[in-house]
Design an enzyme around this catalytic site. Sequence first.
Site, PDB file in Angstrom:
ATOM      1  N   LYS A  47     -17.918  16.515  16.555  1.00  0.00           N
ATOM      2  CA  LYS A  47     -18.701  15.231  17.617  1.00  0.00           C
ATOM      3  C   LYS A  47     -19.945  16.659  17.953  1.00  0.00           C
ATOM      4  O   LYS A  47     -20.352  15.845  19.008  1.00  0.00           O
ATOM      5  CB  LYS A  47     -17.324  15.377  18.598  1.00  0.00           C
ATOM      6  CG  LYS A  47     -16.045  15.256  18.413  1.00  0.00           C
ATOM      7  CD  LYS A  47     -16.350  13.138  18.444  1.00  0.00           C
ATOM      8  CE  LYS A  47     -15.232  12.380  17.994  1.00  0.00           C
ATOM      9  NZ  LYS A  47     -14.155  12.227  19.617  1.00  0.00           N
ATOM     10  N   SER A  91      -6.250  13.799  12.974  1.00  0.00           N
ATOM     11  CA  SER A  91      -7.074  11.930  12.659  1.00  0.00           C
ATOM     12  C   SER A  91      -7.864  12.296  11.550  1.00  0.00           C
ATOM     13  O   SER A  91      -7.646  10.982  10.524  1.00  0.00           O
ATOM     14  CB  SER A  91      -8.324  12.455  14.095  1.00  0.00           C
ATOM     15  OG  SER A  91      -9.231  13.437  13.282  1.00  0.00           O
TER      16      SER A  91
END
Length: 317
Positions: free
Chosen positions: A45, A271
Amino acid sequence: MNVVESSILSRIGDTPLVELKAIVPEGSARVFLKIESENPTGSMKDRMALAMIEAAERDGRLRPGAPVVEYTGGSTGISLAMVCAVKGHLLHIVSSDAFSIEKRRHMQALGADLTIVPSDGGRMDAALTHAMIAEADRIRGETGACWTDQLKNTDQLAAYHAMGAEIWQQTDGVVDAFVQATGTAASVRGISAFLKSKCSSIRTIAVEPSESAVLSGGKTGAHRIEGVGAGFVVPLWDPELIDGIATVSTGEAMAMSRRLAREEGIFAGTSTGSNVIAALRVAADLGSNGSVVTIMCDSGVKYLSTELYNRTGEADE
């Protein structure tokens, strides 16, 4: 001559690609993992946070020293907090107790002002996402902050096109399939768009929690795979770029994350476990002559207090 970087932001991107060995069965395709934990905050991110902030600065939406607001499960917030700290923007973050304390403390350590929205028993679902969005909108109205609005912000796609270019270069263009978990859908969309621009036959598989398989046409539900599975079809989702959707349960994802640590020495979040589960399924279908690329989304350091790794004496699922 040694190279001195102008700031920590210069270290975002150009992360390594590692081939998985121990967990890939004989007869399956090769599986490569993009190690995004090498970014400054330990997460992919960082790429999108920098892209969103710099785009807003360029077009005047974000003035020098002006505040920023965002809702986040944590990794986006940490990345935004780092970028805003370097660039001198106060950051208001809306998060939840559904996400790890490590993420919340990391955001605060980087100077973010945190508002916590309570969850239903520590689980992620559509109601929580909508409540966080509403709180971010309220803060924007009260403070005049620039809302990066990650679920709708197309500025981040450029960062993932660049990530796709890295994958293409690192594999010498030999990629049969790309697999990625879906949160905002920006990464699966951006990376897939670049790879398919180079070779239209590359298959893209999006991954979502089986407990909330809305992209697959299922019912919305609650799960514990942080950072993915918003519980509704997100605005940046583009089915034209997706060749298949894989569903992975929280239990499966956590078990694989633990295997990655013990068998590959790769310490990742939940994830990533879901990505690898789906990538192994694709690799089995492709056979030994194929190659699959997937993403290590972030570091397991962000999850030490959660049930993913805080399991003293417990058996695997």
